[in-house]
Design a protein around this motif. Structure first.
Motif, PDB file in Angstrom:
ATOM      1  N   ILE A 199      63.895  54.229   7.474  1.00 41.74           N
ATOM      2  CA  ILE A 199      63.368  53.407   8.611  1.00 41.74           C
ATOM      3  C   ILE A 199      61.971  53.261   8.219  1.00 41.74           C
ATOM      4  N   GLU A 200      61.283  52.198   8.286  1.00 38.02           N
ATOM      5  CA  GLU A 200      60.089  51.670   8.445  1.00 38.02           C
ATOM      6  C   GLU A 200      59.641  51.438   9.856  1.00 38.02           C
ATOM      7  N   LEU A 201      58.763  52.178  10.592  1.00 39.57           N
ATOM      8  CA  LEU A 201      58.407  51.953  11.854  1.00 39.57           C
ATOM      9  C   LEU A 201      57.839  50.760  12.063  1.00 39.57           C
ATOM     10  N   ASP A 202      56.904  50.040  11.181  1.00 38.82           N
ATOM     11  CA  ASP A 202      56.220  48.949  11.362  1.00 38.82           C
ATOM     12  C   ASP A 202      57.350  47.763  11.513  1.00 38.82           C
ATOM     13  N   ARG A 203      58.377  47.759  10.658  1.00 34.79           N
ATOM     14  CA  ARG A 203      59.720  46.916  10.791  1.00 34.79           C
ATOM     15  C   ARG A 203      60.223  46.921  12.023  1.00 34.79           C
ATOM     16  N   GLU A 204      60.443  48.006  12.473  1.00 31.79           N
ATOM     17  CA  GLU A 204      61.121  48.585  13.968  1.00 31.79           C
ATOM     18  C   GLU A 204      60.158  47.760  14.919  1.00 31.79           C
ATOM     19  N   ILE A 205      59.041  48.099  14.924  1.00 36.10           N
ATOM     20  CA  ILE A 205      58.287  47.415  15.835  1.00 36.10           C
ATOM     21  C   ILE A 205      58.471  45.731  16.111  1.00 36.10           C
TER      22      ILE A 205
END
Length: 304
Positions: free
Chosen positions: A165-171
């Protein structure tokens, strides 16, 4: 005439004192309970907002309870206990009898300066918390872009059968807006609020995962404390020159756009954040190493 014995007189004399003692003990219930809730929440690295949400109470209500001036039903107390992962009996139970070991530890901690005290607390939480095994099932890679978080994180997740999981992509998924536009629309403080909300969801929904976190998360204390408390954190770092070279090799020219002093800026950022990154469980320096070499070291650090 009714003559009272000495025993009767003594009992009557003692009665007001006993009533006063009972009243005093009763008055200590709420402050003691509030202290107990605060301590349990701190031990688990949980924010007040997170506990309030998990317990289904308002953050203000929980704040009053922790301050010792709240009034809470037994049902809500049970919900709070569940959110803190303890039984209601454990929440209400008095502290165990003081011991020599506890007194020695307190004296040691009292002599430490504040900056060292914070470091010791984090290490105690990680090394001796009963939720340690749970925490280590999530691997969070922190650090600036270009250190190798995505490359190494994807490979680790694949080999261990965990989601990456890339947090930036989730944001971006959560808002439907590219990260750069979020900064433009809401500013840094707005972005950090969205980042915290997204991080809460990611941790709640993924008991096992490898998570790549943007380097700026350390500047938001609430998010960073949540990350430290619920994940095994690895600071993936490299020399400033390699950070910059790797980002440029990916075709991203933004670091150099309109800024001839980009390298000096990068060095200043690294220097300013060094004490924060150092709070991670461990660090991986990828400077001058191949992906294979760095991955072997990462796997030893988190799985060994």
């Amino acid at each position: 005439m009714n003559h009272k014995s000495d025993i009767d007189l003594a009992q009557e004399a003692a009665q007001p004192a006993a009533e006063s003692t009972n009243a005093a003990e009763s008055g200590n219930i709420l402050p003691t309970l509030g202290k107990r809730v605060r301590e349990l929440r701190d031990r688990r690295g949980m924010t007040r907002k997170l506990v309030a949400r998990e317990a289904g109470v308002s953050e203000r209500h929980l704040a009053h309870l922790e301050a010792g001036d709240g009034n809470v039903s037994i049902v809500l107390l049970d919900n709070i206990a569940r959110a803190l992962n303890v039984s209601l009996v454990e929440l209400l139970a008095p502290e165990a009898e003081d011991t020599v070991e506890k007194r020695l530890i307190r004296r040691f901690l009292e002599r430490l300066p504040q900056n060292r005290l914070e470091e010791v607390v984090f290490r105690l939480m990680r090394d001796f918390g009963h939720e340690e095994a749970v925490r280590r099932k999530r691997i969070a890679l922190i650090g600036l872009r270009g250190a190798g978080k995505t490359t190494l994180g994807k490979r680790l997740a694949q080999e261990e059968g965990m989601p990456f999981i890339e947090l930036d992509r989730e944001i971006e998924k959560e808002t439907g807006i590219p990260a750069r536009e979020i900064f433009s629309l809401y500013g840094q403080s707005g972005y950090r609020r969205i980042e915290k909300r997204t991080l809460d969801r990611v941790l709640r929904d993924n008991p096992r995962a490898v998570i790549s976190i943007g380097g700026g998360v350390v500047s938001q204390p609430e998010s960073f404390e949540l990350l430290l408390g619920q994940c095994m954190t690895v600071w993936v770092k490299a020399a400033p020159e390699e950070h910059m070279a790797r980002v440029l090799s990916q075709g991203d020219l933004r670091p150099m756009a309109g800024n001839d002093e980009a390298m000096e800026d990068l060095k200043r950022i690294l220097e300013a954040r060094l004490p924060l990154y150092a709070k991670a469980d461990t660090a991986l320096d990828t400077t001058g190493e191949t992906v294979e070499q760095s991955f072997t070291k990462l796997r030893q650090l988190v799985m060994g």
